[in-house]
Design a protein around this motif. Structure first.
Motif, PDB file in Angstrom:
ATOM      1  N   GLN A 145     -11.389   1.819 -10.380  1.00 18.22           N
ATOM      2  CA  GLN A 145     -11.672   1.836 -11.808  1.00 18.22           C
ATOM      3  C   GLN A 145     -10.915   0.651 -12.394  1.00 18.22           C
ATOM      4  OE1 GLN A 145     -13.758   4.242 -13.197  1.00 18.22           O
ATOM      5  NE2 GLN A 145     -14.032   4.800 -11.043  1.00 18.22           N
ATOM      6  N   LEU A 146     -11.516  -0.028 -13.339  1.00 13.48           N
ATOM      7  CA  LEU A 146     -10.918  -1.252 -13.871  1.00 13.48           C
ATOM      8  C   LEU A 146      -9.507  -1.021 -14.399  1.00 13.48           C
ATOM      9  CD1 LEU A 146     -11.221  -4.232 -14.425  1.00 13.48           C
ATOM     10  CD2 LEU A 146     -12.338  -3.653 -16.595  1.00 13.48           C
ATOM     11  N   SER A 147      -9.302   0.032 -15.155  1.00 12.84           N
ATOM     12  CA  SER A 147      -7.967   0.287 -15.727  1.00 12.84           C
ATOM     13  C   SER A 147      -6.939   0.573 -14.634  1.00 12.84           C
ATOM     14  CB  SER A 147      -8.017   1.436 -16.732  1.00 12.84           C
ATOM     15  OG  SER A 147      -8.463   2.625 -16.109  1.00 12.84           O
ATOM     16  N   ASP A 148      -7.345   1.290 -13.584  1.00 16.27           N
ATOM     17  CA  ASP A 148      -6.428   1.559 -12.469  1.00 16.27           C
ATOM     18  C   ASP A 148      -6.067   0.280 -11.730  1.00 16.27           C
ATOM     19  OD1 ASP A 148      -6.549   4.259 -13.078  1.00 16.27           O
ATOM     20  OD2 ASP A 148      -8.085   4.683 -11.571  1.00 16.27           O
ATOM     21  N   LEU A 149      -7.069  -0.579 -11.511  1.00 17.32           N
ATOM     22  CA  LEU A 149      -6.801  -1.846 -10.824  1.00 17.32           C
ATOM     23  C   LEU A 149      -5.911  -2.748 -11.663  1.00 17.32           C
ATOM     24  CD1 LEU A 149     -10.260  -2.626  -9.198  1.00 17.32           C
ATOM     25  CD2 LEU A 149      -8.182  -1.801  -8.069  1.00 17.32           C
ATOM     26  N   ALA A 150      -6.101  -2.744 -12.972  1.00 20.34           N
ATOM     27  CA  ALA A 150      -5.254  -3.545 -13.854  1.00 20.34           C
ATOM     28  C   ALA A 150      -3.800  -3.094 -13.737  1.00 20.34           C
ATOM     29  CB  ALA A 150      -5.738  -3.449 -15.293  1.00 20.34           C
ATOM     30  N   GLN A 151      -3.577  -1.806 -13.710  1.00 25.26           N
ATOM     31  CA  GLN A 151      -2.216  -1.283 -13.524  1.00 25.26           C
ATOM     32  C   GLN A 151      -1.685  -1.651 -12.148  1.00 25.26           C
ATOM     33  OE1 GLN A 151      -2.658   2.932 -14.355  1.00 25.26           O
ATOM     34  NE2 GLN A 151      -1.316   2.686 -16.149  1.00 25.26           N
ATOM     35  N   LEU A 152      -2.524  -1.545 -11.150  1.00 25.12           N
ATOM     36  CA  LEU A 152      -2.132  -1.852  -9.783  1.00 25.12           C
ATOM     37  C   LEU A 152      -1.695  -3.316  -9.655  1.00 25.12           C
ATOM     38  CD1 LEU A 152      -2.041  -0.321  -7.102  1.00 25.12           C
ATOM     39  CD2 LEU A 152      -4.365  -1.084  -6.684  1.00 25.12           C
ATOM     40  N   PHE A 153      -2.444  -4.220 -10.269  1.00 26.99           N
ATOM     41  CA  PHE A 153      -2.122  -5.642 -10.169  1.00 26.99           C
ATOM     42  C   PHE A 153      -0.926  -6.038 -11.040  1.00 26.99           C
ATOM     43  CE2 PHE A 153      -6.031  -5.937  -7.850  1.00 26.99           C
ATOM     44  CZ  PHE A 153      -5.798  -6.972  -6.976  1.00 26.99           C
ATOM     45  N   ALA A 154      -0.397  -5.118 -11.824  1.00 23.05           N
ATOM     46  CA  ALA A 154       0.848  -5.380 -12.546  1.00 23.05           C
ATOM     47  C   ALA A 154       2.031  -5.385 -11.576  1.00 23.05           C
ATOM     48  CB  ALA A 154       1.057  -4.346 -13.646  1.00 23.05           C
ATOM     49  N   ASP A 155       1.849  -4.814 -10.404  1.00 24.81           N
ATOM     50  CA  ASP A 155       2.876  -4.809  -9.354  1.00 24.81           C
ATOM     51  C   ASP A 155       2.850  -6.167  -8.647  1.00 24.81           C
ATOM     52  OD1 ASP A 155       4.282  -4.522  -6.928  1.00 24.81           O
ATOM     53  OD2 ASP A 155       3.580  -2.477  -6.606  1.00 24.81           O
ATOM     54  N   GLU A 156       3.974  -6.863  -8.600  1.00 24.97           N
ATOM     55  CA  GLU A 156       4.037  -8.194  -7.985  1.00 24.97           C
ATOM     56  C   GLU A 156       3.579  -8.198  -6.533  1.00 24.97           C
ATOM     57  OE1 GLU A 156       7.874  -9.972  -8.481  1.00 24.97           O
ATOM     58  OE2 GLU A 156       7.451 -10.537 -10.558  1.00 24.97           O
ATOM     59  N   ARG A 157       3.853  -7.125  -5.809  1.00 21.74           N
ATOM     60  CA  ARG A 157       3.423  -7.061  -4.407  1.00 21.74           C
ATOM     61  C   ARG A 157       1.904  -7.097  -4.298  1.00 21.74           C
ATOM     62  NH1 ARG A 157       5.477  -1.688  -2.426  1.00 21.74           N
ATOM     63  NH2 ARG A 157       4.681  -1.200  -4.475  1.00 21.74           N
ATOM     64  N   VAL A 158       1.244  -6.359  -5.159  1.00 23.82           N
ATOM     65  CA  VAL A 158      -0.218  -6.304  -5.145  1.00 23.82           C
ATOM     66  C   VAL A 158      -0.798  -7.637  -5.626  1.00 23.82           C
ATOM     67  CG1 VAL A 158      -2.243  -5.126  -6.093  1.00 23.82           C
ATOM     68  CG2 VAL A 158      -0.225  -3.795  -5.434  1.00 23.82           C
ATOM     69  N   GLN A 193      -5.375   5.224  -3.297  1.00 26.72           N
ATOM     70  CA  GLN A 193      -6.322   5.989  -4.106  1.00 26.72           C
ATOM     71  C   GLN A 193      -7.056   5.074  -5.077  1.00 26.72           C
ATOM     72  OE1 GLN A 193      -7.410   9.093  -3.959  1.00 26.72           O
ATOM     73  NE2 GLN A 193      -8.720   8.792  -5.728  1.00 26.72           N
ATOM     74  N   SER A 194      -6.331   4.138  -5.691  1.00 19.87           N
ATOM     75  CA  SER A 194      -6.957   3.208  -6.639  1.00 19.87           C
ATOM     76  C   SER A 194      -7.964   2.303  -5.947  1.00 19.87           C
ATOM     77  CB  SER A 194      -5.891   2.354  -7.323  1.00 19.87           C
ATOM     78  OG  SER A 194      -5.071   3.155  -8.139  1.00 19.87           O
ATOM     79  N   PHE A 195      -7.635   1.871  -4.734  1.00 20.89           N
ATOM     80  CA  PHE A 195      -8.555   1.004  -3.996  1.00 20.89           C
ATOM     81  C   PHE A 195      -9.769   1.775  -3.474  1.00 20.89           C
ATOM     82  CE2 PHE A 195      -4.904  -2.003  -3.175  1.00 20.89           C
ATOM     83  CZ  PHE A 195      -5.430  -3.035  -3.945  1.00 20.89           C
ATOM     84  N   LEU A 222       0.835  -1.199   0.000  1.00 24.18           N
ATOM     85  CA  LEU A 222       0.000   0.000   0.000  1.00 24.18           C
ATOM     86  C   LEU A 222       0.870   1.249   0.000  1.00 24.18           C
ATOM     87  CD1 LEU A 222      -3.059   0.389   0.054  1.00 24.18           C
ATOM     88  CD2 LEU A 222      -2.909   0.681   2.507  1.00 24.18           C
ATOM     89  N   ASP A 223       0.585   2.136  -0.915  1.00 27.67           N
ATOM     90  CA  ASP A 223       1.209   3.463  -0.954  1.00 27.67           C
ATOM     91  C   ASP A 223       0.090   4.444  -1.317  1.00 27.67           C
ATOM     92  OD1 ASP A 223       0.859   3.368  -3.781  1.00 27.67           O
ATOM     93  OD2 ASP A 223       2.849   2.532  -4.067  1.00 27.67           O
ATOM     94  N   PRO A 224       0.365   5.730  -1.322  1.00 26.61           N
ATOM     95  CA  PRO A 224      -0.715   6.688  -1.600  1.00 26.61           C
ATOM     96  C   PRO A 224      -1.434   6.431  -2.939  1.00 26.61           C
ATOM     97  CG  PRO A 224       1.166   7.841  -0.695  1.00 26.61           C
ATOM     98  CD  PRO A 224       1.598   6.415  -0.928  1.00 26.61           C
ATOM     99  N   GLU A 225      -0.684   6.035  -3.965  1.00 24.02           N
ATOM    100  CA  GLU A 225      -1.296   5.795  -5.273  1.00 24.02           C
ATOM    101  C   GLU A 225      -2.205   4.562  -5.251  1.00 24.02           C
ATOM    102  OE1 GLU A 225       0.211   4.360  -9.599  1.00 24.02           O
ATOM    103  OE2 GLU A 225       1.323   6.042  -8.717  1.00 24.02           O
TER     104      GLU A 225
END
Length: 156
Positions: free
Chosen positions: A67-80, A61-63, A55-58
């Protein structure tokens, strides 16, 4: 500990519970183990650890406004992704445990639903619900047939 090790460890951690519920459902040890909340405490603890470290500020905010596109980008991070996967492991095992316990309580066959739940939780849950409905329908039909056999005048 590396993220890969935590991810692999979580995957291995849940397997004995699934194997017991599917392979040895009536064994007294399985029944005792599956009444415990300890596996869920361990997995939820790992989830909290991974969640707070991803979890970080960005991402917050996405959580907060998904938004689907934001979550898709978020899940590109291995930690997430690892955090999300542990979330699936916890919830699927919890649902699987409920299916197992319902089967023990009612005598309804659950092996197929547990296997489905292991690989695709909601499908296993749906399978169990449908199996329960069919079992109840067959039991009611059998009871009605038996009642008709005992009292043939009731069906006229």
């Amino acid at each position: 500990m590396t993220l890969d090790l935590l991810f692999d460890g979580a995957n291995l951690f849940v397997l004995p519970f699934w194997l017991l519920m599917i392979g040895l459902p009536n064994w007294q040890v399985t029944r005792r183990i599956m009444t415990s909340f300890l596996p869920f405490v361990v997995l939820a603890g790992l989830y909290v650890y991974l969640f707070t470290n991803s979890l970080d500020p960005e991402s917050a905010q996405s959580f907060s406004n998904p938004q689907l596109s934001d979550l898709a980008q978020l899940f590109a991070d291995e930690r997430v992704t690892a955090t999300g996967w542990v979330h699936f492991l916890v919830m699927d095992l919890f649902v699987g445990r409920w299916i197992y316990q319902e089967g023990q309580r009612t005598g309804i066959w659950t092996r197929h639903s547990l296997i489905l739940c292991l690989f695709a939780g909601p499908i296993g849950l749906l399978s169990h619900i449908v199996t329960q409905w069919i079992t109840q329908w067959l039991a009611a039909r059998s009871a009605a047939t038996e009642a008709d056999t005992l009292d043939p005048s009731s069906s006229s």
